[in-house]
Design a protein around this motif. Structure first.
Motif, PDB file in Angstrom:
ATOM      1  N   PRO A  42     -10.090   7.244  11.664  1.00  0.00           N
ATOM      2  CA  PRO A  42      -9.225   7.711  10.573  1.00  0.00           C
ATOM      3  C   PRO A  42      -9.534   6.997   9.261  1.00  0.00           C
ATOM      4  CG  PRO A  42      -7.953   7.276  12.560  1.00  0.00           C
ATOM      5  CD  PRO A  42      -9.325   6.719  12.805  1.00  0.00           C
ATOM      6  N   ARG A  43      -9.542   7.766   8.193  1.00  0.00           N
ATOM      7  CA  ARG A  43      -9.794   7.233   6.853  1.00  0.00           C
ATOM      8  C   ARG A  43      -8.477   7.266   6.083  1.00  0.00           C
ATOM      9  NH1 ARG A  43     -13.003  10.608   3.942  1.00  0.00           N
ATOM     10  NH2 ARG A  43     -13.963   8.944   2.721  1.00  0.00           N
ATOM     11  N   ARG A  44      -7.864   6.112   5.929  1.00  0.00           N
ATOM     12  CA  ARG A  44      -6.548   6.029   5.298  1.00  0.00           C
ATOM     13  C   ARG A  44      -6.638   5.321   3.950  1.00  0.00           C
ATOM     14  NH1 ARG A  44      -2.669   7.514   8.853  1.00  0.00           N
ATOM     15  NH2 ARG A  44      -3.210   7.482  11.081  1.00  0.00           N
ATOM     16  N   ILE A  45      -5.872   5.842   2.984  1.00  0.00           N
ATOM     17  CA  ILE A  45      -5.742   5.197   1.686  1.00  0.00           C
ATOM     18  C   ILE A  45      -4.258   5.153   1.324  1.00  0.00           C
ATOM     19  CG2 ILE A  45      -8.002   5.997   0.919  1.00  0.00           C
ATOM     20  CD1 ILE A  45      -6.545   8.065  -0.831  1.00  0.00           C
ATOM     21  N   ARG A  46      -3.917   4.364   0.320  1.00  0.00           N
ATOM     22  CA  ARG A  46      -2.534   4.264  -0.151  1.00  0.00           C
ATOM     23  C   ARG A  46      -2.452   4.898  -1.532  1.00  0.00           C
ATOM     24  NH1 ARG A  46       2.222   1.731   0.704  1.00  0.00           N
ATOM     25  NH2 ARG A  46       3.381   0.904  -1.070  1.00  0.00           N
ATOM     26  N   LEU A  47      -1.553   5.843  -1.694  1.00  0.00           N
ATOM     27  CA  LEU A  47      -1.328   6.512  -2.962  1.00  0.00           C
ATOM     28  C   LEU A  47      -0.079   5.962  -3.635  1.00  0.00           C
ATOM     29  CD1 LEU A  47      -2.033  10.236  -1.955  1.00  0.00           C
ATOM     30  CD2 LEU A  47      -3.539   8.723  -3.259  1.00  0.00           C
ATOM     31  N   LEU A  48      -0.184   5.647  -4.926  1.00  0.00           N
ATOM     32  CA  LEU A  48       0.947   5.178  -5.710  1.00  0.00           C
ATOM     33  C   LEU A  48       1.248   6.209  -6.794  1.00  0.00           C
ATOM     34  CD1 LEU A  48      -0.070   1.433  -6.268  1.00  0.00           C
ATOM     35  CD2 LEU A  48       1.289   2.405  -4.402  1.00  0.00           C
ATOM     36  N   TYR A  49       2.539   6.528  -6.987  1.00  0.00           N
ATOM     37  CA  TYR A  49       2.946   7.529  -7.968  1.00  0.00           C
ATOM     38  C   TYR A  49       3.790   6.886  -9.071  1.00  0.00           C
ATOM     39  CZ  TYR A  49       1.615  10.581  -4.088  1.00  0.00           C
ATOM     40  OH  TYR A  49       0.924  11.199  -3.079  1.00  0.00           O
ATOM     41  N   PHE A  50       3.706   7.473 -10.273  1.00  0.00           N
ATOM     42  CA  PHE A  50       4.445   6.934 -11.413  1.00  0.00           C
ATOM     43  C   PHE A  50       5.149   8.050 -12.181  1.00  0.00           C
ATOM     44  CE2 PHE A  50       1.383   3.715 -10.346  1.00  0.00           C
ATOM     45  CZ  PHE A  50       2.046   2.516 -10.582  1.00  0.00           C
ATOM     46  N   THR A  51       6.138   7.639 -12.994  1.00  0.00           N
ATOM     47  CA  THR A  51       6.965   8.488 -13.855  1.00  0.00           C
ATOM     48  C   THR A  51       7.449   9.729 -13.111  1.00  0.00           C
ATOM     49  OG1 THR A  51       5.076   9.624 -14.885  1.00  0.00           O
ATOM     50  CG2 THR A  51       5.798   7.571 -15.897  1.00  0.00           C
ATOM     51  N   ILE A  98      -7.240  10.785   4.669  1.00  0.00           N
ATOM     52  CA  ILE A  98      -8.028  11.734   3.901  1.00  0.00           C
ATOM     53  C   ILE A  98      -9.128  12.344   4.779  1.00  0.00           C
ATOM     54  CG2 ILE A  98      -7.571  10.743   1.644  1.00  0.00           C
ATOM     55  CD1 ILE A  98     -10.171   9.173   1.871  1.00  0.00           C
ATOM     56  N   PRO A  99      -9.445  13.611   4.548  1.00  0.00           N
ATOM     57  CA  PRO A  99     -10.475  14.284   5.341  1.00  0.00           C
ATOM     58  C   PRO A  99     -11.879  13.863   4.906  1.00  0.00           C
ATOM     59  CG  PRO A  99      -9.661  15.753   3.651  1.00  0.00           C
ATOM     60  CD  PRO A  99      -8.810  14.514   3.569  1.00  0.00           C
ATOM     61  N   PRO A 100     -12.899  14.199   5.676  1.00  0.00           N
ATOM     62  CA  PRO A 100     -14.281  13.851   5.328  1.00  0.00           C
ATOM     63  C   PRO A 100     -14.724  14.413   3.983  1.00  0.00           C
ATOM     64  CG  PRO A 100     -14.154  14.513   7.623  1.00  0.00           C
ATOM     65  CD  PRO A 100     -12.818  14.809   7.020  1.00  0.00           C
ATOM     66  N   GLN A 159      -4.022   9.954 -15.209  1.00  0.00           N
ATOM     67  CA  GLN A 159      -5.139   9.042 -15.061  1.00  0.00           C
ATOM     68  C   GLN A 159      -5.114   8.463 -13.654  1.00  0.00           C
ATOM     69  OE1 GLN A 159      -4.262   6.490 -18.567  1.00  0.00           O
ATOM     70  NE2 GLN A 159      -6.328   7.037 -19.255  1.00  0.00           N
ATOM     71  N   VAL A 160      -6.255   7.992 -13.215  1.00  0.00           N
ATOM     72  CA  VAL A 160      -6.370   7.465 -11.859  1.00  0.00           C
ATOM     73  C   VAL A 160      -6.929   6.044 -11.905  1.00  0.00           C
ATOM     74  CG1 VAL A 160      -7.403   7.790  -9.576  1.00  0.00           C
ATOM     75  CG2 VAL A 160      -6.781   9.792 -10.958  1.00  0.00           C
ATOM     76  N   THR A 161      -6.318   5.163 -11.130  1.00  0.00           N
ATOM     77  CA  THR A 161      -6.908   3.843 -10.919  1.00  0.00           C
ATOM     78  C   THR A 161      -7.221   3.698  -9.432  1.00  0.00           C
ATOM     79  OG1 THR A 161      -4.828   2.637 -10.473  1.00  0.00           O
ATOM     80  CG2 THR A 161      -5.496   2.886 -12.786  1.00  0.00           C
ATOM     81  N   VAL A 162      -8.287   3.001  -9.154  1.00  0.00           N
ATOM     82  CA  VAL A 162      -8.658   2.681  -7.778  1.00  0.00           C
ATOM     83  C   VAL A 162      -8.702   1.171  -7.661  1.00  0.00           C
ATOM     84  CG1 VAL A 162     -10.408   2.885  -5.973  1.00  0.00           C
ATOM     85  CG2 VAL A 162      -9.988   4.814  -7.514  1.00  0.00           C
ATOM     86  N   ASN A 163      -7.845   0.641  -6.812  1.00  0.00           N
ATOM     87  CA  ASN A 163      -7.721  -0.808  -6.640  1.00  0.00           C
ATOM     88  C   ASN A 163      -7.464  -1.496  -7.990  1.00  0.00           C
ATOM     89  OD1 ASN A 163      -8.244  -0.374  -3.907  1.00  0.00           O
ATOM     90  ND2 ASN A 163     -10.444  -0.653  -4.180  1.00  0.00           N
ATOM     91  N   LYS A 164      -6.517  -0.859  -8.760  1.00  0.00           N
ATOM     92  CA  LYS A 164      -6.020  -1.395 -10.033  1.00  0.00           C
ATOM     93  C   LYS A 164      -7.053  -1.355 -11.157  1.00  0.00           C
ATOM     94  CE  LYS A 164      -2.510  -4.408  -7.963  1.00  0.00           C
ATOM     95  NZ  LYS A 164      -2.689  -3.942  -6.579  1.00  0.00           N
ATOM     96  N   GLN A 165      -8.117  -0.579 -10.996  1.00  0.00           N
ATOM     97  CA  GLN A 165      -9.121  -0.426 -12.038  1.00  0.00           C
ATOM     98  C   GLN A 165      -9.210   1.048 -12.446  1.00  0.00           C
ATOM     99  OE1 GLN A 165     -10.969  -2.964 -13.451  1.00  0.00           O
ATOM    100  NE2 GLN A 165      -9.790  -4.415 -12.225  1.00  0.00           N
ATOM    101  N   PHE A 166      -9.085   1.316 -13.756  1.00  0.00           N
ATOM    102  CA  PHE A 166      -9.281   2.689 -14.206  1.00  0.00           C
ATOM    103  C   PHE A 166     -10.699   3.131 -13.846  1.00  0.00           C
ATOM    104  CE2 PHE A 166      -5.647   1.640 -16.941  1.00  0.00           C
ATOM    105  CZ  PHE A 166      -4.876   2.772 -16.729  1.00  0.00           C
ATOM    106  N   ASP A 215      -8.565   1.874   0.262  1.00  0.00           N
ATOM    107  CA  ASP A 215      -8.375   1.842  -1.183  1.00  0.00           C
ATOM    108  C   ASP A 215      -6.914   2.116  -1.556  1.00  0.00           C
ATOM    109  OD1 ASP A 215     -10.965   1.238  -1.836  1.00  0.00           O
ATOM    110  OD2 ASP A 215     -11.562   3.298  -2.278  1.00  0.00           O
ATOM    111  N   GLU A 216      -6.501   1.558  -2.707  1.00  0.00           N
ATOM    112  CA  GLU A 216      -5.194   1.843  -3.298  1.00  0.00           C
ATOM    113  C   GLU A 216      -5.434   2.674  -4.552  1.00  0.00           C
ATOM    114  OE1 GLU A 216      -1.667  -1.105  -3.895  1.00  0.00           O
ATOM    115  OE2 GLU A 216      -2.766  -1.033  -5.795  1.00  0.00           O
ATOM    116  N   VAL A 217      -4.919   3.890  -4.541  1.00  0.00           N
ATOM    117  CA  VAL A 217      -5.166   4.832  -5.628  1.00  0.00           C
ATOM    118  C   VAL A 217      -3.843   5.134  -6.332  1.00  0.00           C
ATOM    119  CG1 VAL A 217      -6.055   7.100  -6.256  1.00  0.00           C
ATOM    120  CG2 VAL A 217      -7.090   5.834  -4.354  1.00  0.00           C
ATOM    121  N   ALA A 218      -3.791   4.886  -7.637  1.00  0.00           N
ATOM    122  CA  ALA A 218      -2.577   5.153  -8.424  1.00  0.00           C
ATOM    123  C   ALA A 218      -2.795   6.364  -9.312  1.00  0.00           C
ATOM    124  CB  ALA A 218      -2.219   3.935  -9.264  1.00  0.00           C
ATOM    125  N   LEU A 219      -1.790   7.239  -9.369  1.00  0.00           N
ATOM    126  CA  LEU A 219      -1.815   8.418 -10.218  1.00  0.00           C
ATOM    127  C   LEU A 219      -0.788   8.207 -11.335  1.00  0.00           C
ATOM    128  CD1 LEU A 219      -1.924  11.187  -7.478  1.00  0.00           C
ATOM    129  CD2 LEU A 219      -3.810   9.907  -8.486  1.00  0.00           C
TER     130      LEU A 219
END
Length: 212
Positions: free
Chosen positions: A124-133, A148-150, A179-186, A197-201
Motif C-alpha cells: 500500500p502507498r499511503r500519504i497524508r493530506l492536509l486541508y486549509f481554509t 494512492i493508486p499506482p 497551491q501544493v506543498t510536499v513535506n512543507k515545501q512548495f 509524504d505529507e501533502v498540503a492543499l
C-alpha cells in the motif's frame, strides 16, 4: 539563427523529483531526470553500448559545480563525480531526450537487465493530506491518510486523482485554485509523490470554486 550556441539562463535542481530543470537563452527549457544524466555520463565509465550503466533508477544529484563559462560538473549520490557536461551537451541531451532514452531502454532489454522495485512489490502507498481554509469546511476534515493508486506519481496526477475520487467535490480541486506543498515545501506540478509524504492543499482564494 540568432542563438547558434544557446547558453543556460537558469539551472535548478529539484531533488524531491530527481530532476535538473534547465532554461536556455533561445527559450528552450528541459527537465532532465538525474538517472538520464547519470547513465549519459561519459567520463570514467567502464562500459560499452552493449553493457549500459544499470541500477541508477533512484540516483540523485548532490552537487553542481561550474566549470568556467562553458560547463558544469555534476556529483551524484552514488559517488560518480568525474563527468563534465558542457552547455552544448546539456542542450543536446534535452533536444534528443526521447530518442536517447528509448535507445537506453532498448540497450537494457538487450542486456537482459530488469529494473528493480516494481509498484506491486511496494505494498500500500499511503500519504497524508492536509486541508486549509474552505477545504476544511467543505470536506469536514483537516487531514486524512489516503492510499494512492499506482497512477499517482507526481503532484499533477495526485490532483487529477482527487478530482476523480469524488466527482461531487471535483470543483474543490480545480486546477489553479490551490497551491501544493510536499513535506512543507512548495512544489512543482512534476514533483514526485512517494509513500509517507505529507501533502498540503492551500487555496489561493477565500472563495469556494463554483461547481460546474
Amino acid at each position: 539563427m540568432s542563438d547558434k550556441h544557446p547558453t543556460p539562463t537558469a539551472i535548478n535542481l529539484h531533488s524531491k523529483s530527481r530532476l535538473l530543470a534547465i532554461e536556455f537563452s533561445d527559450g528552450a527549457s528541459f527537465r532532465l531526470p538525474c538517472e538520464y544524466l547519470r547513465v549519459s555520463a561519459k567520463a570514467g565509465e567502464a562500459h560499452t553500448p552493449e553493457s549500459p550503466v544499470t541500477g541508477k533508477e533512484s540516483v540523485n544529484i548532490t552537487g553542481i559545480e561550474p566549470q568556467g563559462q562553458y560547463a558544469i560538473r555534476l556529483t551524484f549520490d552514488d559517488g560518480h563525480d568525474s563527468s563534465i557536461y558542457s552547455w552544448d551537451t546539456l542542450y543536446e541531451l534535452g533536444v534528443n531526450q526521447e530518442q536517447n532514452w528509448r535507445a537506453y531502454q532498448e540497450s537494457l532489454q538487450k542486456a537482459g537487465y530488469q529494473p528493480g522495485g516494481t509498484v506491486t512489490d511496494e505494498g500500500p502507498r499511503r500519504i497524508r493530506l492536509l486541508y486549509f481554509t474552505y477545504l476544511v469546511k467543505q470536506l469536514q476534515k483537516e487531514a486524512e491518510e489516503v492510499e494512492i493508486p499506482p497512477s499517482v506519481s507526481d503532484v499533477t496526477s495526485l490532483c487529477d486523482w482527487l478530482r476523480r475520487r469524488n466527482p461531487d467535490q471535483a470543483h474543490l480541486f480545480q486546477a489553479g485554485s490551490f497551491q501544493v506543498t510536499v513535506n512543507k515545501q512548495f512544489c512543482e506540478p512534476f514533483t514526485r509523490i512517494e509513500p509517507g509524504d505529507e501533502v498540503a492543499l492551500i487555496p489561493t482564494s477565500p472563495n469556494v470554486p463554483v461547481k460546474k
